[in-house]
Design a protein around this motif. Structure first.
Motif, mmCIF file in Angstrom:
data_model
loop_
_atom_site.group_PDB
_atom_site.id
_atom_site.type_symbol
_atom_site.label_atom_id
_atom_site.label_comp_id
_atom_site.label_asym_id
_atom_site.label_seq_id
_atom_site.Cartn_x
_atom_site.Cartn_y
_atom_site.Cartn_z
ATOM 1 N N PHE A 214 115.873 -36.950 -13.126
ATOM 2 C CA PHE A 214 114.754 -37.856 -13.399
ATOM 3 C C PHE A 214 115.020 -39.239 -12.806
ATOM 4 N N VAL A 215 116.273 -39.675 -12.822
ATOM 5 C CA VAL A 215 116.629 -40.931 -12.157
ATOM 6 C C VAL A 215 116.275 -40.848 -10.676
ATOM 7 N N ALA A 216 116.619 -39.723 -10.049
ATOM 8 C CA ALA A 216 116.328 -39.539 -8.627
ATOM 9 C C ALA A 216 114.823 -39.469 -8.384
ATOM 10 N N GLY A 217 114.126 -38.712 -9.225
ATOM 11 C CA GLY A 217 112.694 -38.530 -9.019
ATOM 12 C C GLY A 217 111.888 -39.800 -9.172
ATOM 13 N N LEU A 218 112.347 -40.720 -10.022
ATOM 14 C CA LEU A 218 111.623 -41.977 -10.259
ATOM 15 C C LEU A 218 112.222 -43.148 -9.485
ATOM 16 N N ASP A 219 113.257 -42.883 -8.667
ATOM 17 C CA ASP A 219 113.999 -43.965 -7.996
ATOM 18 C C ASP A 219 114.488 -44.993 -9.012
ATOM 19 N N ALA A 220 114.881 -44.489 -10.184
ATOM 20 C CA ALA A 220 115.289 -45.380 -11.265
ATOM 21 C C ALA A 220 116.616 -46.063 -10.986
ATOM 22 N N GLY A 221 117.386 -45.552 -10.036
ATOM 23 C CA GLY A 221 118.635 -46.203 -9.682
ATOM 24 C C GLY A 221 118.445 -47.545 -9.014
ATOM 25 N N LEU A 222 117.207 -47.862 -8.624
ATOM 26 C CA LEU A 222 116.919 -49.138 -7.961
ATOM 27 C C LEU A 222 116.379 -50.186 -8.922
ATOM 28 N N VAL A 223 116.227 -49.830 -10.195
ATOM 29 C CA VAL A 223 115.601 -50.755 -11.149
ATOM 30 C C VAL A 223 116.582 -51.806 -11.633
ATOM 31 N N TYR A 224 117.728 -51.392 -12.137
ATOM 32 C CA TYR A 224 118.788 -52.299 -12.586
ATOM 33 C C TYR A 224 120.069 -51.927 -11.842
ATOM 34 N N ASN A 225 120.578 -52.856 -11.090
ATOM 35 C CA ASN A 225 121.794 -52.584 -10.304
ATOM 36 C C ASN A 225 122.959 -53.428 -10.791
ATOM 37 N N THR A 226 123.095 -53.457 -12.110
ATOM 38 C CA THR A 226 124.208 -54.144 -12.768
ATOM 39 C C THR A 226 124.851 -53.177 -13.751
ATOM 40 N N PHE A 227 126.109 -53.455 -14.063
ATOM 41 C CA PHE A 227 126.823 -52.613 -15.025
ATOM 42 C C PHE A 227 127.905 -53.463 -15.696
ATOM 43 N N PRO A 228 128.106 -53.349 -17.008
ATOM 44 C CA PRO A 228 127.501 -52.399 -17.942
ATOM 45 C C PRO A 228 126.131 -52.819 -18.468
ATOM 46 N N LEU A 229 125.747 -54.083 -18.266
ATOM 47 C CA LEU A 229 124.458 -54.544 -18.769
ATOM 48 C C LEU A 229 123.335 -54.113 -17.830
ATOM 49 N N MET A 230 122.149 -54.009 -18.389
ATOM 50 C CA MET A 230 120.947 -53.782 -17.600
ATOM 51 C C MET A 230 120.138 -55.070 -17.656
ATOM 52 N N ALA A 253 111.063 -45.702 -15.683
ATOM 53 C CA ALA A 253 112.278 -45.770 -14.858
ATOM 54 C C ALA A 253 113.418 -46.480 -15.575
ATOM 55 N N SER A 254 113.115 -47.553 -16.297
ATOM 56 C CA SER A 254 114.169 -48.291 -17.001
ATOM 57 C C SER A 254 114.790 -47.445 -18.093
ATOM 58 N N ALA A 255 113.946 -46.767 -18.869
ATOM 59 C CA ALA A 255 114.456 -45.908 -19.938
ATOM 60 C C ALA A 255 115.230 -44.728 -19.372
ATOM 61 N N VAL A 256 114.754 -44.172 -18.279
ATOM 62 C CA VAL A 256 115.429 -43.029 -17.662
ATOM 63 C C VAL A 256 116.821 -43.428 -17.183
ATOM 64 N N GLN A 257 116.935 -44.607 -16.565
ATOM 65 C CA GLN A 257 118.265 -45.043 -16.121
ATOM 66 C C GLN A 257 119.186 -45.287 -17.310
ATOM 67 N N PHE A 258 118.659 -45.923 -18.370
ATOM 68 C CA PHE A 258 119.483 -46.178 -19.558
ATOM 69 C C PHE A 258 119.954 -44.872 -20.183
ATOM 70 N N ASN A 259 119.055 -43.910 -20.301
ATOM 71 C CA ASN A 259 119.416 -42.635 -20.921
ATOM 72 C C ASN A 259 120.477 -41.910 -20.101
ATOM 73 N N HIS A 260 120.353 -41.977 -18.780
ATOM 74 C CA HIS A 260 121.356 -41.343 -17.923
ATOM 75 C C HIS A 260 122.711 -42.025 -18.087
ATOM 76 N N ARG A 261 122.698 -43.356 -18.181
ATOM 77 C CA ARG A 261 123.954 -44.087 -18.414
ATOM 78 C C ARG A 261 124.587 -43.664 -19.726
ATOM 79 N N LEU A 262 123.777 -43.623 -20.779
ATOM 80 C CA LEU A 262 124.294 -43.298 -22.105
ATOM 81 C C LEU A 262 124.866 -41.886 -22.137
ATOM 82 N N LEU A 263 124.145 -40.938 -21.557
ATOM 83 C CA LEU A 263 124.632 -39.562 -21.518
ATOM 84 C C LEU A 263 125.902 -39.450 -20.678
ATOM 85 N N ALA A 264 125.926 -40.163 -19.551
ATOM 86 C CA ALA A 264 127.085 -40.083 -18.655
ATOM 87 C C ALA A 264 128.338 -40.637 -19.327
ATOM 88 N N ILE A 265 128.214 -41.795 -19.967
ATOM 89 C CA ILE A 265 129.367 -42.397 -20.636
ATOM 90 C C ILE A 265 129.850 -41.488 -21.768
#
Length: 341
Positions: A214-230, A253-265
């Protein structure tokens, strides 16, 4: 298992491993086509077409069809035939690899079946593999078709379904390869990790990968390019901006990126915790390297993901990140197969 796996012919073992590797390559090629915008360059399915265009007239005809697509009109209105050739070849190779996989699956399967080399339990799995392979091709085209209508973006839902099917196909092949190999390798561990723990780990890896689709499909990786904060917060301010609420999980897109981060961590911590627990207790040494490989792959995948995000999704890193996810998945399946009694 109704028949012992040790009776399988070595050629079948090698064949299963080859198919598993080909699926991994296929997924990596698919990620590259999406990231480079090549996936929408071929506007017809034509599953039996193998030969590429040869003449200038052939290229011009294909380019004219591409000019009718929203990707050309909205993103590439200045593209020439030469530029079109550049994006066409990657998608062509991706589809050609799929046809090659079909041949590698069907021809040996027919030969092994004719020579009665395949036991009944394996025959059922291979028929399922055949079904999943055909379904994967159909879903792949439906995904591409969704980006040929109004917007130059494929459906994130169809992209996730396409990845999910590839993951199912790969997992089935890899599991069969590993468990079939058991007849020629070391015995299972004398003490196994709890099955529910391993299944939870597998589920977390799969959920993280589907969230990545879903991150890929929505280009959500381009929304927030900071870590660990969004931005300036852990939870993005626009996490809840779509109604009804559940659509935020898949379309914001913002929620999708956050959810992917949370699941990944969470997944990385779970894999590292599993390895650390086994090391500290000393009870599961018979798993060999599998737990260590899982921990290394999970940690490396986290590093790739963060680097991809901070560098604003460069194609090589993003492709490596997708391939890395399949390596983590492979390691979990290996641990499961190692502990199977």
């Amino acid at each position: 298992m109704p028949e012992t796996q040790a009776t399988l012919h070595p050629l079948i073992h090698r064949w299963l491993w080859l198919l598993s590797a080909m699926v991994m390559v296929m997924v990596t090629l698919g990620g590259a086509t999406r990231l480079t915008g090549s996936g929408l360059s071929m506007v017809e399915w034509q599953p039996l077409q193998v030969l590429p265009p040869f003449s200038a007239a052939d290229w011009q005809a294909l380019f004219e069809r591409y000019q009718q697509t929203p990707q050309f009109r909205l993103r590439n209105p200045d593209m020439s035939v030469t530029g079109f050739e550049g994006i066409f070849w990657l998608e062509y190779i991706h589809r050609l690899w799929g046809r090659a996989m079909a041949l590698v699956l069907v021809v040996p399967l027919a030969l092994f079946w004719w020579r009665r080399m395949i036991p009944a339990w394996l025959a059922k799995r291979l028929l399922l593999v055949l079904l999943l392979g055909g379904l994967q091709g159909l879903v792949g085209w439906l995904m591409v078709a969704s980006g040929l209508r109004d917007q130059p973006e494929v459906s994130a839902y169809r992209l996730a379904a396409h990845l999910g099917l590839a993951l199912t196909l790969y997992g089935l092949l890899l599991w069969t390869s590993l468990t079939c190999q058991r007849g020629h390798s070391a015995p299972p561990p004398s003490r196994s990790l709890p099955l529910w723990v391993l299944l939870c780990t597998l589920a977390m890896v799969v959920l993280t990968m589907l969230a990545g689709a879903f991150v890929a499909g929505l280009d959500a990786g381009l929304v927030y390019n900071t870590f660990p904060l969004m931005g300036e917060a852990i939870l993005p301010v626009d996490w809840y901006s779509v109604q009804p609420w559940w659509r935020n999980l898949f379309e914001n897109a913002s929620a999708v990126q956050f959810n992917h981060r949370l699941l990944a961590i969470s997944t990385v911590l779970l894999c590292l915790g599993l390895w650390l627990y086994a090391r500290l207790t000393g009870r599961y040494r018979s798993y060999g390297m599998s737990l260590s490989v899982l921990a290394v792959f999970a940690g490396g995948q986290a590093g790739l993901g963060i680097a991809t995000l901070l560098l604003v999704v460069p194609v090589p890193l993003a492709v490596a990140h997708q391939a890395g996810a399949f390596l983590v998945f492979s390691a979990v399946v290996w641990v499961l197969a190692r502990g199977r009694r």
